[in-house]
Design a protein around this motif. Structure first.
Motif, PDB file in Angstrom:
ATOM      1  N   PHE A  43       0.841  -1.197   0.000  1.00  0.00           N
ATOM      2  CA  PHE A  43       0.000   0.000   0.000  1.00  0.00           C
ATOM      3  C   PHE A  43       0.873   1.243   0.000  1.00  0.00           C
ATOM      4  O   PHE A  43       2.081   1.189   0.292  1.00  0.00           O
ATOM      5  N   GLU A  44       0.253   2.381  -0.324  1.00  0.00           N
ATOM      6  CA  GLU A  44       0.935   3.670  -0.344  1.00  0.00           C
ATOM      7  C   GLU A  44      -0.017   4.738   0.156  1.00  0.00           C
ATOM      8  O   GLU A  44      -1.195   4.752  -0.227  1.00  0.00           O
ATOM      9  N   ILE A  45       0.467   5.601   1.032  1.00  0.00           N
ATOM     10  CA  ILE A  45      -0.346   6.729   1.509  1.00  0.00           C
ATOM     11  C   ILE A  45      -0.314   7.836   0.460  1.00  0.00           C
ATOM     12  O   ILE A  45       0.741   8.322   0.079  1.00  0.00           O
ATOM     13  N   LEU A  46      -1.508   8.231   0.010  1.00  0.00           N
ATOM     14  CA  LEU A  46      -1.626   9.295  -0.978  1.00  0.00           C
ATOM     15  C   LEU A  46      -2.009  10.633  -0.348  1.00  0.00           C
ATOM     16  O   LEU A  46      -1.683  11.696  -0.878  1.00  0.00           O
ATOM     17  N   GLY A  47      -2.724  10.584   0.771  1.00  0.00           N
ATOM     18  CA  GLY A  47      -3.164  11.815   1.431  1.00  0.00           C
ATOM     19  C   GLY A  47      -3.367  11.588   2.913  1.00  0.00           C
ATOM     20  O   GLY A  47      -4.219  10.791   3.309  1.00  0.00           O
ATOM     21  N   LYS A  48      -2.571  12.260   3.737  1.00  0.00           N
ATOM     22  CA  LYS A  48      -2.688  12.114   5.188  1.00  0.00           C
ATOM     23  C   LYS A  48      -3.873  12.926   5.712  1.00  0.00           C
ATOM     24  O   LYS A  48      -4.359  13.837   5.043  1.00  0.00           O
ATOM     25  N   THR A  49      -4.311  12.607   6.919  1.00  0.00           N
ATOM     26  CA  THR A  49      -5.435  13.331   7.516  1.00  0.00           C
ATOM     27  C   THR A  49      -5.112  13.771   8.934  1.00  0.00           C
ATOM     28  O   THR A  49      -4.371  13.095   9.662  1.00  0.00           O
ATOM     29  N   LYS A  50      -5.669  14.904   9.304  1.00  0.00           N
ATOM     30  CA  LYS A  50      -5.610  15.345  10.697  1.00  0.00           C
ATOM     31  C   LYS A  50      -6.730  14.657  11.475  1.00  0.00           C
ATOM     32  O   LYS A  50      -7.556  13.943  10.905  1.00  0.00           O
ATOM     33  N   GLU A  51      -6.801  14.915  12.767  1.00  0.00           N
ATOM     34  CA  GLU A  51      -7.877  14.346  13.587  1.00  0.00           C
ATOM     35  C   GLU A  51      -9.226  14.875  13.091  1.00  0.00           C
ATOM     36  O   GLU A  51      -9.389  16.069  12.851  1.00  0.00           O
ATOM     37  N   LEU A  52     -10.182  13.974  12.953  1.00  0.00           N
ATOM     38  CA  LEU A  52     -11.470  14.340  12.366  1.00  0.00           C
ATOM     39  C   LEU A  52     -12.354  15.098  13.354  1.00  0.00           C
ATOM     40  O   LEU A  52     -12.503  14.677  14.505  1.00  0.00           O
ATOM     41  N   PRO A  53     -12.986  16.206  12.916  1.00  0.00           N
ATOM     42  CA  PRO A  53     -13.918  16.937  13.789  1.00  0.00           C
ATOM     43  C   PRO A  53     -15.311  16.296  13.846  1.00  0.00           C
ATOM     44  O   PRO A  53     -16.122  16.655  14.685  1.00  0.00           O
ATOM     45  N   LEU A  54     -15.607  15.381  12.908  1.00  0.00           N
ATOM     46  CA  LEU A  54     -16.871  14.638  12.920  1.00  0.00           C
ATOM     47  C   LEU A  54     -16.640  13.315  12.204  1.00  0.00           C
ATOM     48  O   LEU A  54     -15.802  13.226  11.302  1.00  0.00           O
ATOM     49  N   PRO A  55     -17.345  12.250  12.605  1.00  0.00           N
ATOM     50  CA  PRO A  55     -17.130  10.948  11.973  1.00  0.00           C
ATOM     51  C   PRO A  55     -17.736  10.902  10.578  1.00  0.00           C
ATOM     52  O   PRO A  55     -18.821  11.424  10.344  1.00  0.00           O
ATOM     53  N   VAL A  56     -17.025  10.253   9.654  1.00  0.00           N
ATOM     54  CA  VAL A  56     -17.510  10.131   8.286  1.00  0.00           C
ATOM     55  C   VAL A  56     -18.295   8.840   8.097  1.00  0.00           C
ATOM     56  O   VAL A  56     -19.254   8.791   7.329  1.00  0.00           O
ATOM     57  N   PHE A  57     -17.928   7.782   8.818  1.00  0.00           N
ATOM     58  CA  PHE A  57     -18.564   6.469   8.604  1.00  0.00           C
ATOM     59  C   PHE A  57     -19.972   6.406   9.179  1.00  0.00           C
ATOM     60  O   PHE A  57     -20.706   5.454   8.956  1.00  0.00           O
ATOM     61  N   SER A  58     -20.396   7.447   9.904  1.00  0.00           N
ATOM     62  CA  SER A  58     -21.720   7.446  10.520  1.00  0.00           C
ATOM     63  C   SER A  58     -22.564   8.592   9.956  1.00  0.00           C
ATOM     64  O   SER A  58     -22.050   9.666   9.647  1.00  0.00           O
ATOM     65  N   ASP A  59     -23.873   8.348   9.845  1.00  0.00           N
ATOM     66  CA  ASP A  59     -24.794   9.398   9.400  1.00  0.00           C
ATOM     67  C   ASP A  59     -25.541  10.029  10.575  1.00  0.00           C
ATOM     68  O   ASP A  59     -26.580  10.660  10.382  1.00  0.00           O
ATOM     69  N   GLN A  60     -25.017   9.868  11.792  1.00  0.00           N
ATOM     70  CA  GLN A  60     -25.686  10.434  12.957  1.00  0.00           C
ATOM     71  C   GLN A  60     -25.732  11.957  12.854  1.00  0.00           C
ATOM     72  O   GLN A  60     -24.904  12.590  12.194  1.00  0.00           O
ATOM     73  N   GLU A  61     -26.742  12.542  13.503  1.00  0.00           N
ATOM     74  CA  GLU A  61     -26.882  13.997  13.479  1.00  0.00           C
ATOM     75  C   GLU A  61     -25.701  14.650  14.186  1.00  0.00           C
ATOM     76  O   GLU A  61     -25.216  14.150  15.197  1.00  0.00           O
ATOM     77  N   TYR A  62     -25.274  15.778  13.632  1.00  0.00           N
ATOM     78  CA  TYR A  62     -24.172  16.518  14.228  1.00  0.00           C
ATOM     79  C   TYR A  62     -24.520  17.996  14.203  1.00  0.00           C
ATOM     80  O   TYR A  62     -25.362  18.440  13.425  1.00  0.00           O
ATOM     81  N   ALA A  63     -23.875  18.772  15.049  1.00  0.00           N
ATOM     82  CA  ALA A  63     -24.156  20.206  15.136  1.00  0.00           C
ATOM     83  C   ALA A  63     -23.970  20.873  13.770  1.00  0.00           C
ATOM     84  O   ALA A  63     -22.997  20.585  13.059  1.00  0.00           O
ATOM     85  N   GLU A  64     -24.918  21.749  13.422  1.00  0.00           N
ATOM     86  CA  GLU A  64     -24.889  22.373  12.107  1.00  0.00           C
ATOM     87  C   GLU A  64     -23.606  23.146  11.853  1.00  0.00           C
ATOM     88  O   GLU A  64     -23.042  23.085  10.753  1.00  0.00           O
ATOM     89  N   ASP A  65     -23.107  23.883  12.843  1.00  0.00           N
ATOM     90  CA  ASP A  65     -21.921  24.703  12.602  1.00  0.00           C
ATOM     91  C   ASP A  65     -20.699  23.840  12.284  1.00  0.00           C
ATOM     92  O   ASP A  65     -19.867  24.208  11.447  1.00  0.00           O
ATOM     93  N   ILE A  66     -20.585  22.665  12.932  1.00  0.00           N
ATOM     94  CA  ILE A  66     -19.476  21.753  12.638  1.00  0.00           C
ATOM     95  C   ILE A  66     -19.638  21.172  11.233  1.00  0.00           C
ATOM     96  O   ILE A  66     -18.686  21.101  10.450  1.00  0.00           O
ATOM     97  N   ARG A  67     -20.863  20.747  10.908  1.00  0.00           N
ATOM     98  CA  ARG A  67     -21.116  20.148   9.592  1.00  0.00           C
ATOM     99  C   ARG A  67     -20.813  21.129   8.463  1.00  0.00           C
ATOM    100  O   ARG A  67     -20.261  20.740   7.433  1.00  0.00           O
TER     101      ARG A  67
END
Length: 597
Positions: free
Chosen positions: A101-125
């Motif tokens: 494998f090869e890393i193409l794009g690193k990520t910082k700590e996520l402010p909201l989960p992507v794998f879930s469709d749970q409701e999140y605060a509008e300003d964060i979204r």
């Protein structure tokens, strides 16, 4: 060969088993079973399960990478065992054994989960909308929007329409919502306006001899946000046709909507030919000009019953004598419902700030006499109940909710009550689309604060009747060839047959307080063009955002808009609106005033 992938993450099936493949995407989920690591790799097209065992030199590195890292994997397609097949995804019969494998794009700590469709605060979204858009539900909504627009374009072309683009920088409109203004650098002190809609331009297209026009048009209105309206900007399917009457517009739009909604939803269409409901009838039967016809409940006016001497419901009788109306809703075979059902609806009405909803159930006593059961049943004689039954088509076993208020309030009370009762009874058909046309709108309305006569809808609508012999002495009684298309209680658009006669237009504008020179100044392009041989024409402009919202079964337009603003018309991701420098202001001959001074 593409160096990043041989296949997408939604493509591989069991016929690719034993193939060597390259996949690229985001690390959606990880499941570490100690000696075996599972990675769900996601791209725009789907998800593929990938595995790597502890003996592989890349195991520890893959074990550490955070979710939403973008990677490329090289591996072999394997067939899953029968008990591990995932029928929820197209690639569920296979998995990829990772070789490297090869890393193409690193990520910082996520402010909201992507794998879930749970409701999140509008300003964060909204601040991290690019992450929010990776989530399955909203990602699919935006793909749906793209497919809907593409489908509309193809259908409009089949119907003989040409797509034209109209200007974005135009003149300010004196009617409707607030304009967004754009200062002109080359014309100091003057401003363009972003179009609230291409209304005048699409009519000018007809006057230019182009018979059928459409456009997926951006529109800009400086309005407050609502669940079904984006602040700032939105898109509409703008349509205009020459040499047509109202029914010709209806026919085109009905063909499009039936085709569109049938193609993108499994819900049934309650009507292939949409009901035509006059505005006044809609207000009386449903309490609104945006009725949800999935709800079978109808509103009835029972005011006349309260003239009877044998009706002893004195509170309502007193209010009726002072000018209030009494309206009712009948619910079928609900006399066996527990008292709590009725009391909860009454409490809900009081929570709305009203006096509540009076109710009774129609029954027979042992002698066969019609009686009213419930808190107000005792105030009605058998004969008065029979009159109510005749007006409302109520039968034994039915219940009647009633409210009393002034005409300007009773519509809202009964509209909301109809929705509430229908929902509580579970009689609203959620598995359907119910379209209708609301027609015969009044041209003018009276501003109750100023007593000024204003246009109620579009000032360019053709009045009903003989245009050469129109009685203008009672303007509030004039009706227009003006119509709304409504689906499931959501107004998709207003439209009209246009007034193409300049002399008549001047007369109508004068009723609303516009002098001829003012009309000439504000609508110079339109009036001038009308004076050079204008065809009878008409159109409509259904909202793209609201169409997709209905098809996606969403209640908020934000869920089907790629980059929406928040409730204060701010783009939290791009920090708009923003301050501009002194140099830019000077070029535009503008100066910011300090409000505190």
């Amino acid at each position: 060969m593409n160096k990043y992938r041989t296949h997408s993450c939604g493509e591989l099936k069991k016929d690719s088993v034993k193939k060597s493949v390259l996949l690229s995407g985001w690390v959606h989920k990880k499941r570490d079973h100690g000696n075996l690591l599972f990675i769900d790799l996601r791209d725009n097209f789907g998800i593929t399960q990938c595995t790597i065992d502890k003996d592989n030199k890349n195991f520890s590195d893959l074990e550490k990478i955070p979710l939403e890292t973008v990677i490329k994997i090289n591996g072999i397609v394997l067939q899953r065992s029968k008990e591990t097949i995932n029928n929820e995804i197209p690639t569920g019969e296979i998995e990829i054994k990772i070789e490297s494998f090869e890393i193409l794009g690193k990520t910082k700590e996520l402010p909201l989960p992507v794998f879930s469709d749970q409701e999140y605060a509008e300003d964060i979204r909204l601040k991290y909308r690019f992450l929010d858009l990776r989530r399955k539900k909203i990602h699919n909504n935006i793909i749906l929007r793209s497919k809907v627009i593409s489908f509309i374009r193809k259908e409009m072309e089949k119907l003989g329409f040409n797509e034209f683009q109209t200007p974005i920088l135009t003149s300010s409109s004196p009617e409707g919502a607030r304009d967004f203004l754009v200062p002109s650098r080359l014309n100091p002190g003057k401003f363009y306006a972003l179009p609230q809609a291409p209304q005048q331009f699409k009519q000018l297209v007809m006057m230019s001899g182009f018979d059928k026009y459409f456009q997926i048009a951006p529109c800009f209105r400086d309005e407050d946000a609502r669940a079904d309206r984006s602040p700032g900007e939105f898109y509409q399917l703008d349509i205009e046709m020459s040499f047509v009457e109202q029914e010709d517009v209806f026919e085109v739009v009905e063909k499009l909507m039936v085709s569109l909604f049938s193609n993108f939803s499994k819900k049934k269409m309650l009507y292939k030919k949409f009901p035509r409901i006059p505005f006044k009838e809609s207000m009386n039967k449903y309490g609104t000009d945006k009725p949800d016809l999935r709800n079978p409940l109808i509103i009835h006016d029972i005011s006349e019953v309260f003239k009877r001497d044998d009706v002893k419901f004195e509170i309502f009788k007193k209010l009726f004598k002072s000018g209030s109306l009494i309206k009712s809703i009948v619910t079928k075979k609900t006399n066996t419902k527990p008292r709590s059902f009725f009391d909860n609806i009454d409490k809900w009405a009081k929570d709305q700030g009203w006096s509540g909803l009076a109710y009774l159930s129609i029954e027979k006593d042992q002698s066969g006499k019609i009686i009213g059961k419930g808190p107000v049943g005792k105030f009605f004689s058998e004969d008065s109940l029979k009159e109510i039954m005749k007006i409302t088509s109520a039968e034994e076993g039915d219940s009647i909710f009633m409210s009393c208020s002034k005409e300007n309030e009773i519509h809202e009370i009964m509209f909301k009550s109809r929705n509430k009762i229908g929902e509580d009874l579970g009689i609203v058909d959620k598995n359907s689309f119910a379209f209708c046309w609301i027609t015969d709108f009044p041209i003018f309305e009276l501003d109750k604060e100023t007593s000024k006569i204003n246009f109620s809808h579009n000032p360019f609508s053709m009045p009903q009747g003989d245009p050469n012999n129109l009685d203008l002495s009672k303007p509030l009684e004039l009706k227009a060839y003006q119509y709304d298309i409504v689906c499931n209680g959501v107004e998709l658009s207003s439209g009209a047959i246009r007034n193409h006669i300049p002399e008549l237009m001047y007369k109508l504008f004068s009723i609303a307080g516009y002098e001829k020179n003012m009309v000439d100044k504000k609508f110079s392009g339109m009036i001038n063009a009308l004076s050079y041989g204008a065809p009878p024409h008409g159109g409509i402009a259904p909202g793209i955002d609201r169409i997709v919202m209905l098809l996606a079964n969403e209640k908020n337009i934000r869920e089907v808009t790629m980059f929406p603003m928040n409730q204060n018309a701010q783009d939290l991701m791009m920090n708009a609106p923003s301050d501009v420098g002194e140099k830019q202001l000077k070029e535009l001959n503008l100066k910011i005033l300090d409000k505190n001074k």
